[in-house]
Design an enzyme around this catalytic site. Sequence first.
Site, PDB file in Angstrom:
ATOM      1  N   CYS A  33       0.842  -1.192   0.000  1.00  0.00           N
ATOM      2  CA  CYS A  33       0.000   0.000   0.000  1.00  0.00           C
ATOM      3  C   CYS A  33       0.884   1.251   0.000  1.00  0.00           C
ATOM      4  O   CYS A  33       1.815   1.356   0.795  1.00  0.00           O
ATOM      5  CB  CYS A  33      -0.884  -0.032   1.246  1.00  0.00           C
ATOM      6  SG  CYS A  33      -2.446   0.747   1.034  1.00  0.00           S
ATOM      7  N   ASP A  58     -11.924  -4.002  22.008  1.00  0.00           N
ATOM      8  CA  ASP A  58     -10.906  -3.816  23.045  1.00  0.00           C
ATOM      9  C   ASP A  58     -11.451  -3.047  24.242  1.00  0.00           C
ATOM     10  O   ASP A  58     -11.195  -3.413  25.389  1.00  0.00           O
ATOM     11  CB  ASP A  58      -9.697  -3.076  22.470  1.00  0.00           C
ATOM     12  CG  ASP A  58      -8.653  -2.802  23.535  1.00  0.00           C
ATOM     13  OD1 ASP A  58      -8.181  -3.771  24.165  1.00  0.00           O
ATOM     14  OD2 ASP A  58      -8.322  -1.622  23.749  1.00  0.00           O
ATOM     15  N   MET A  67      -8.152   0.693   0.560  1.00  0.00           N
ATOM     16  CA  MET A  67      -7.487   0.011   1.677  1.00  0.00           C
ATOM     17  C   MET A  67      -7.506   0.861   2.940  1.00  0.00           C
ATOM     18  O   MET A  67      -7.635   0.332   4.047  1.00  0.00           O
ATOM     19  CB  MET A  67      -6.053  -0.376   1.307  1.00  0.00           C
ATOM     20  CG  MET A  67      -5.969  -1.443   0.223  1.00  0.00           C
ATOM     21  SD  MET A  67      -6.989  -2.902   0.526  1.00  0.00           S
ATOM     22  CE  MET A  67      -6.345  -3.478   2.074  1.00  0.00           C
TER      23      MET A  67
END
Length: 161
Positions: A76, A130, A115
Site C-alpha cells: 500500500c 478492546d 485500503m
Amino acid sequence: MSSFTHFNDQGRAKMVDISDKKATVRTAIACSSIVVTKEIYDKISHNEIGKGDVLAVAQIAGIMAAKRTSDIIPMCHPLLLKGVDVSFDWKQSDEQYRLLIEVKVKTEGSTGVEMEALTAASATALTVYDMCKAVDKGMIIGETYLLEKTGGKSGDYARKS
C-alpha cells in the site's frame, strides 16, 4: 486474466510504480459492524465503560488507522489523505445490538483509498471490542466490506445490495 502487478521480473514482491498515473479525486466508503450484548449497548449509550467514551475513542482509532494503512499493508502506498469520517448507527433486533460502522475516506492522488477505508473500518470495530472486552468477550465483529469507491482508472464501484 490480467498479469500480477506486484511482482518484479524475478517473481519477488515490489511496490507498483504509480508515478505515471494521473492525480484525481478518489473516495472510498467501507463498512463493518460489531454485535454486542444489551449490557454493553447500555454501557456504551450511557458512557459507563471503564476505558472511556467508546465511540469517541473508536472514531479516533479509525482515523489513525486510515492514516497509517501503508505501515501495515505491505504494498500500500503512503497517501496524503484529504479527509476521513467515521460514523456509527445502532441496529437493534430481538436482543441483538449491532453497531454499524461506516468510514468515508477522500484524497486527491494517483491511487485509490479503498485500503485506507477498509483498514479504518476494521480498526474501529477492533477498538470497540478492546474497550468493551472487560464486560463481555463474546462480541462478534461482522463483515467488513467496500461499499463504494470513486475515481481512478478502474472507474467507480458501488456494492450491489
